[in-house]
Design a protein around this motif. Structure first.
Motif, PDB file in Angstrom:
ATOM      1  N   PHE A 432       0.802  -1.222   0.000  1.00 23.29           N
ATOM      2  CA  PHE A 432       0.000   0.000   0.000  1.00 23.29           C
ATOM      3  C   PHE A 432       0.836   1.274   0.000  1.00 23.29           C
ATOM      4  O   PHE A 432       0.493   2.257  -0.658  1.00 23.29           O
ATOM      5  CB  PHE A 432      -0.941   0.019   1.223  1.00 23.29           C
ATOM      6  N   TYR A 433       1.960   1.257   0.736  1.00 25.21           N
ATOM      7  CA  TYR A 433       2.738   2.492   0.860  1.00 25.21           C
ATOM      8  C   TYR A 433       3.798   2.612  -0.224  1.00 25.21           C
ATOM      9  O   TYR A 433       3.904   3.649  -0.887  1.00 25.21           O
ATOM     10  CB  TYR A 433       3.386   2.552   2.251  1.00 25.21           C
ATOM     11  N   ARG A 434       4.579   1.522  -0.442  1.00 23.01           N
ATOM     12  CA  ARG A 434       5.649   1.584  -1.439  1.00 23.01           C
ATOM     13  C   ARG A 434       5.137   1.297  -2.851  1.00 23.01           C
ATOM     14  O   ARG A 434       5.846   1.518  -3.825  1.00 23.01           O
ATOM     15  CB  ARG A 434       6.747   0.571  -1.080  1.00 23.01           C
ATOM     16  N   GLY A 435       3.920   0.774  -2.940  1.00 20.06           N
ATOM     17  CA  GLY A 435       3.323   0.540  -4.258  1.00 20.06           C
ATOM     18  C   GLY A 435       3.861  -0.663  -4.992  1.00 20.06           C
ATOM     19  O   GLY A 435       3.742  -0.758  -6.230  1.00 20.06           O
ATOM     20  N   LEU A 436       4.441  -1.619  -4.259  1.00 17.50           N
ATOM     21  CA  LEU A 436       4.952  -2.836  -4.906  1.00 17.50           C
ATOM     22  C   LEU A 436       3.783  -3.758  -5.251  1.00 17.50           C
ATOM     23  O   LEU A 436       2.700  -3.665  -4.674  1.00 17.50           O
ATOM     24  CB  LEU A 436       5.921  -3.566  -3.965  1.00 17.50           C
ATOM     25  N   ASP A 437       4.034  -4.661  -6.205  1.00 13.99           N
ATOM     26  CA  ASP A 437       2.971  -5.609  -6.561  1.00 13.99           C
ATOM     27  C   ASP A 437       2.845  -6.692  -5.495  1.00 13.99           C
ATOM     28  O   ASP A 437       3.641  -6.770  -4.555  1.00 13.99           O
ATOM     29  CB  ASP A 437       3.245  -6.235  -7.938  1.00 13.99           C
ATOM     30  N   PHE A 438       1.833  -7.547  -5.637  1.00 18.20           N
ATOM     31  CA  PHE A 438       1.534  -8.582  -4.640  1.00 18.20           C
ATOM     32  C   PHE A 438       2.734  -9.509  -4.434  1.00 18.20           C
ATOM     33  O   PHE A 438       3.071  -9.870  -3.312  1.00 18.20           O
ATOM     34  CB  PHE A 438       0.307  -9.382  -5.085  1.00 18.20           C
ATOM     35  N   GLU A 439       3.381  -9.904  -5.558  1.00 20.26           N
ATOM     36  CA  GLU A 439       4.496 -10.857  -5.496  1.00 20.26           C
ATOM     37  C   GLU A 439       5.636 -10.327  -4.649  1.00 20.26           C
ATOM     38  O   GLU A 439       6.108 -10.991  -3.725  1.00 20.26           O
ATOM     39  CB  GLU A 439       4.993 -11.164  -6.911  1.00 20.26           C
ATOM     40  N   ASN A 440       6.088  -9.100  -4.940  1.00 13.78           N
ATOM     41  CA  ASN A 440       7.223  -8.539  -4.206  1.00 13.78           C
ATOM     42  C   ASN A 440       6.875  -8.223  -2.747  1.00 13.78           C
ATOM     43  O   ASN A 440       7.714  -8.361  -1.848  1.00 13.78           O
ATOM     44  CB  ASN A 440       7.729  -7.276  -4.907  1.00 13.78           C
ATOM     45  N   SER A 441       5.632  -7.812  -2.512  1.00 12.70           N
ATOM     46  CA  SER A 441       5.192  -7.542  -1.131  1.00 12.70           C
ATOM     47  C   SER A 441       5.214  -8.832  -0.315  1.00 12.70           C
ATOM     48  O   SER A 441       5.645  -8.850   0.847  1.00 12.70           O
ATOM     49  CB  SER A 441       3.779  -6.953  -1.128  1.00 12.70           C
ATOM     50  N   LEU A 442       4.730  -9.923  -0.936  1.00 16.15           N
ATOM     51  CA  LEU A 442       4.721 -11.217  -0.269  1.00 16.15           C
ATOM     52  C   LEU A 442       6.140 -11.712  -0.002  1.00 16.15           C
ATOM     53  O   LEU A 442       6.437 -12.236   1.080  1.00 16.15           O
ATOM     54  CB  LEU A 442       3.959 -12.240  -1.113  1.00 16.15           C
ATOM     55  N   VAL A 443       7.037 -11.526  -0.977  1.00 15.35           N
ATOM     56  CA  VAL A 443       8.432 -11.944  -0.833  1.00 15.35           C
ATOM     57  C   VAL A 443       9.097 -11.210   0.334  1.00 15.35           C
ATOM     58  O   VAL A 443       9.831 -11.802   1.132  1.00 15.35           O
ATOM     59  CB  VAL A 443       9.210 -11.714  -2.144  1.00 15.35           C
ATOM     60  N   ASN A 444       8.824  -9.896   0.462  1.00 17.28           N
ATOM     61  CA  ASN A 444       9.392  -9.120   1.582  1.00 17.28           C
ATOM     62  C   ASN A 444       8.900  -9.653   2.934  1.00 17.28           C
ATOM     63  O   ASN A 444       9.672  -9.792   3.882  1.00 17.28           O
ATOM     64  CB  ASN A 444       9.003  -7.648   1.451  1.00 17.28           C
ATOM     65  N   ALA A 445       7.580  -9.947   3.004  1.00 16.29           N
ATOM     66  CA  ALA A 445       7.003 -10.465   4.259  1.00 16.29           C
ATOM     67  C   ALA A 445       7.595 -11.823   4.605  1.00 16.29           C
ATOM     68  O   ALA A 445       7.894 -12.109   5.784  1.00 16.29           O
ATOM     69  CB  ALA A 445       5.492 -10.564   4.128  1.00 16.29           C
ATOM     70  N   ILE A 446       7.774 -12.669   3.585  1.00 18.99           N
ATOM     71  CA  ILE A 446       8.376 -13.995   3.806  1.00 18.99           C
ATOM     72  C   ILE A 446       9.805 -13.854   4.316  1.00 18.99           C
ATOM     73  O   ILE A 446      10.238 -14.588   5.227  1.00 18.99           O
ATOM     74  CB  ILE A 446       8.331 -14.828   2.510  1.00 18.99           C
ATOM     75  N   SER A 447      10.550 -12.904   3.791  1.00 22.89           N
ATOM     76  CA  SER A 447      11.931 -12.663   4.223  1.00 22.89           C
ATOM     77  C   SER A 447      11.975 -12.283   5.701  1.00 22.89           C
ATOM     78  O   SER A 447      12.849 -12.740   6.453  1.00 22.89           O
ATOM     79  CB  SER A 447      12.579 -11.562   3.378  1.00 22.89           C
ATOM     80  N   VAL A 448      11.027 -11.443   6.138  1.00 22.81           N
ATOM     81  CA  VAL A 448      10.971 -11.047   7.550  1.00 22.81           C
ATOM     82  C   VAL A 448      10.701 -12.266   8.438  1.00 22.81           C
ATOM     83  O   VAL A 448      11.329 -12.446   9.483  1.00 22.81           O
ATOM     84  CB  VAL A 448       9.881  -9.968   7.779  1.00 22.81           C
TER      85      VAL A 448
END
Length: 785
Positions: A432-448
């Motif tokens: 929502f804030y950085r405007g990334l697509d679903f795939e990259n947002s999910l990848v970031n969350a998985i990394s955390v």
């Protein structure tokens, strides 16, 4: 309408429930348990249980007979070891301890909070084993008896299973890596879409066994955590891997975006490698303990009146004649009656020089016959042998957690919840804030989820303590509890008993007076009634003079600790001890400045012995080391003032007290404990009270049985070098624990923000998380004295 059972906390339809006193229960068993807890005012259990659930209670009609597992203590009470089944959390442990300790007839209870093993000493006149088992079952748990000296094969089976899972993971990952190389090469050289789909499908085939076979360990652990309403490291790892796997399936079948099967397989593989190394390090740390256990699993050759026949060690009685041959292991203590053997005593005391054993010499358990043949008479039961007792102590060596470990465990509960919240926040922030697509947002969350490493934090203390326990045992030092390691590292005051600790048990004979009227045989049999080191020295002297063991029937024996002993034989009084002891009984005797012993019969002094104390090897080096460590030093001894003063002067110890009774030692330790963390080192019966009151207590293997039971640390090698090693080991262990905790905290503080802002991908997160755990384990393996 859905209702919750008042006891097990599981949800059922109201029509399925039973109602009792306006409470809903799923079955008669749960209702029965609730009634028992309510009647015993143990409702606090449900507060401790929190949101966790239990299994519905199922009472058994038949009760197994475990009478063969009952052994007798020295006080003639019954002792049994039980495994408690159905333990779900600390509340369950609390409940079992509370309900049993309140029961009349149960005298002692020790429970290992990790293995759920329990030791119970009870009076069969007040309560039977069947009643104890029924009591445990009545609160919703089941118990089975076990022999603490038998080795479980569970660890070996677990190791084999881990190994096969690791092989599958590594084999699949290696092949996935080749496919990944081909895919990434195709990005630059061009690749047909159909070929890319085939490679994606091949990765899917190889990834699936890694996730669902190798990763089954994480799924099971995560399921247990969720069932108990907690979040463990495994929940974070498997959540991240499963999300990436599901997303990759969707991307593969709909041909949208990139797949992450290679990352999923590598995540599970790398984290599992960390788990495998953790298990392997624990196995190594426990190898010495297992070796001692294996030592006990044998039969012995016992004379049955006609010939020597194999007999289980548990069934050997005092007085039985046992045959030893070359290569045999000694499992029961005794006295050699015939023959001559050379024995290896290194199993317990570390001495590599073979010991020659002849007629009338003592034979101790845990020795190995190197050469020769001999017969010996058992003087103790198998369960009373020192090695058997040590094995029993090892069962509960890690039952009491260190204070630091308990603090970390409390923090971990909040840590996992915080990480899960951060992963959700990261997904929302990226989308929502950085405007990334679903795939990259999910990848970031998985990394955390993956990079956060509570396992490194959780392993920091227990693995270090476990390695230290193993290292100590290899150096012939037995810590009875992991918490003792932490406590010993903080001790800033060391108090010593003199005789048997700072000085040798064997004293140097300075002066001897024997009256012409003395009967050496009578005197020898009287002096043998005492196990004090001075008495033992005199008994050895008299034996060399030709005194015989007549097994005289002394009556009205009184042993006054730190003073002397009195007895009657055929109406005649016998007294032996210090000058002060005899003077208190109106016998004229001149005071002596040195360690001494006076013998009187019918009020007449017939013998006088004066001794010089000989410093133990390593005493001066130990005192010098403790002074460098800036520890307060003190001697507490029941010996004469001048004798104690002489030793204190030799060792340059300023503070000392002589002529101490057991109560005097206890009060001194109690007063010192108000100002210092006190380590007390003693070995006699008169030291038992002081050993209990010290922050940490330590004794030698040659110490009295009461001192061994009362102490926290047992030095199996009987020297002061071991004491120095124990202190250095504890300091190094606590240092490594602090290093591991600091590294774990810094690692998480640095890597979680990087993953949150998308600077780390899931694969790198898995590698770094695994390496953080491995670093903690490798650092723990550095522990040495």
């Amino acid at each position: 309408m859905i209702m919750r059972c008042e006891h097990c906390r599981l949800d059922y339809k109201q029509s399925q429930m039973m109602v009792y006193k306006d409470k809903f229960f799923c079955c008669k068993g749960c209702q029965s348990v609730w009634e028992i807890l309510h009647e015993n005012k143990l409702d606090e259990f449900y507060e401790k249980l929190g949101n966790q659930t239990l299994k519905p209670v199922n009472f058994q009609n038949d009760m197994k007979n475990y009478d063969e597992f009952i052994t007798k203590t020295k006080e003639d009470f019954s002792e049994i070891y039980l495994m408690i089944h159905g333990i779900e959390c600390t509340a369950c442990i609390w409940l079992n301890e509370k309900i049993l300790t309140r029961q009349e007839g149960i005298l002692e209870l020790d429970m290992n909070h990790l293995s759920h093993k329990m030791r119970i000493v009870f009076d069969e006149k007040s309560i039977s084993l069947v009643q104890i088992l029924r009591l445990i079952e009545s609160i919703g748990y089941k118990a089975s008896a076990y022999d603490p000296t038998k080795t479980s094969k569970k660890a070996d089976l677990l190791k084999r299973k881990f190994y096969s899972q690791l092989v599958v993971a590594v084999a699949c990952v290696m092949n996935i890596m080749w496919i990944a190389v081909a895919k990434y090469a195709g990005l630059f050289t061009g690749m047909d879409k159909d070929i890319k789909d085939i490679l994606n499908f091949a990765e899917f085939i190889l990834c699936s066994p890694v996730l669902f076979y190798t990763g089954s360990h994480f799924y099971k652990s995560a399921f247990k955590s969720l069932k108990m309403r907690t979040l463990s490291m495994d929940v974070l790892v498997i959540s991240g891997a499963s999300l990436a796997y599901v997303y990759s399936l969707w991307a593969m079948f709909f041909r949208i975006g990139e797949v992450y099967f290679d990352s999923v397989a590598m995540i599970v593989c790398f984290v599992f490698i960390g788990k495998y190394l953790e298990m392997f390090s624990k196995k190594r740390a426990l190898d010495t303990i297992d070796g001692l256990n294996d030592f006990l699993q044998n039969e012995v050759l016992v004379f049955n009146g006609e010939e020597f026949k194999l007999k289980e060690v548990q069934k050997v009685c005092i007085g039985d004649t046992i045959l030893l041959k070359t290569g045999d292991k000694v499992l029961i203590d005794g006295i050699c009656t015939s023959g001559e053997i050379s024995m290896d005593t290194s199993s317990l005391n570390g001495e590599n020089i073979p010991k020659l054993v002849q007629k009338n010499d003592a034979i101790f358990s845990a020795c190995i016959v190197l050469d020769g043949s001999a017969q010996y008479k058992a003087t103790k039961l198998y369960k009373d042998s020192k090695l058997s007792k040590i094995i029993q102590l090892l069962e509960f060596a890690n039952s009491k957690k260190a204070k630091l470990e308990s603090l970390v465990n409390n923090l971990l509960v909040y840590f996992s919840r915080t990480v899960l919240f951060l992963a959700l926040l990261c997904f929302a922030f990226a989308w929502f804030y950085r405007g990334l697509d679903f795939e990259n947002s999910l990848v970031n969350a998985i990394s955390v989820l993956i990079i956060a490493c509570p396992c490194a934090l959780a392993l920091a203390t227990p693995v270090s303590n476990l390695v230290a326990l193993g290292r100590a045992l290899k150096k012939h030092i037995l810590f009875k509890s992991a918490s003792v390691i932490e406590d010993l590292s903080k001790c800033n005051c060391v108090v010593f008993d003199k005789t048997g600790i700072l000085t040798k048990i064997q004293l140097e004979l300075k002066e001897v007076f024997l009256d012409k009227q003395i009967d050496l045989d009578e005197f020898y049999n009287f002096i043998k009634l005492s196990k004090h080191p001075i008495s033992q020295n005199i008994a050895s002297y008299l034996k060399k003079k030709g005194a015989k063991d007549l097994n005289l029937n002394f009556e009205k024996l009184v042993n006054v600790q730190a003073k002397g002993l009195s007895a009657f034989l055929e109406g005649k009084s016998f007294l032996g001890g210090s000058c002060r002891f005899l003077q208190e009984r109106d016998i004229l005797v001149k005071d002596s400045e040195n360690t001494h012993f006076v013998f009187a019969k019918e009020g007449k002094v017939l013998a006088f012995f004066e001794f010089n104390s000989i410093l133990r090897e390593g005493a001066k080096e130990l005192i010098d080391y403790l002074k460098k460590e800036k520890k307060e030093l003190m001697i507490l001894s029941g010996d004469h003032q001048k004798a104690v003063e002489k030793v204190a002067k030799e060792l340059q110890i300023q503070n000392f007290k002589a002529s101490c009774l057991p109560e005097d030692k206890m009060k001194t330790i109690e007063n010192l404990s108000k100002k210092y963390k006190v380590l007390f080192v003693g070995d006699g019966v008169n030291d038992a009270l002081a050993l209990k009151y010290a922050t940490v207590s330590m004794t030698l293997r040659e110490g009295s049985d009461l001192a061994i039971e009362s102490s926290d640390i047992l030095l199996l090698k009987n020297d002061l070098f071991s004491l120095k090693k124990a202190i250095k080991l504890s300091k190094n262990t606590f240092k490594v624990i602090k290093q591991n905790l600091a590294f774990s905290l810094v690692y998480n503080a640095c890597t979680i923000p990087l993953a949150f802002f998308g600077m780390i991908n899931p694969l790198f997160a898995a590698v770094s998380m695994s390496f953080s755990s491995i670093i903690v384990i490798l650092n723990a393996l550095r522990i040495k004295e």
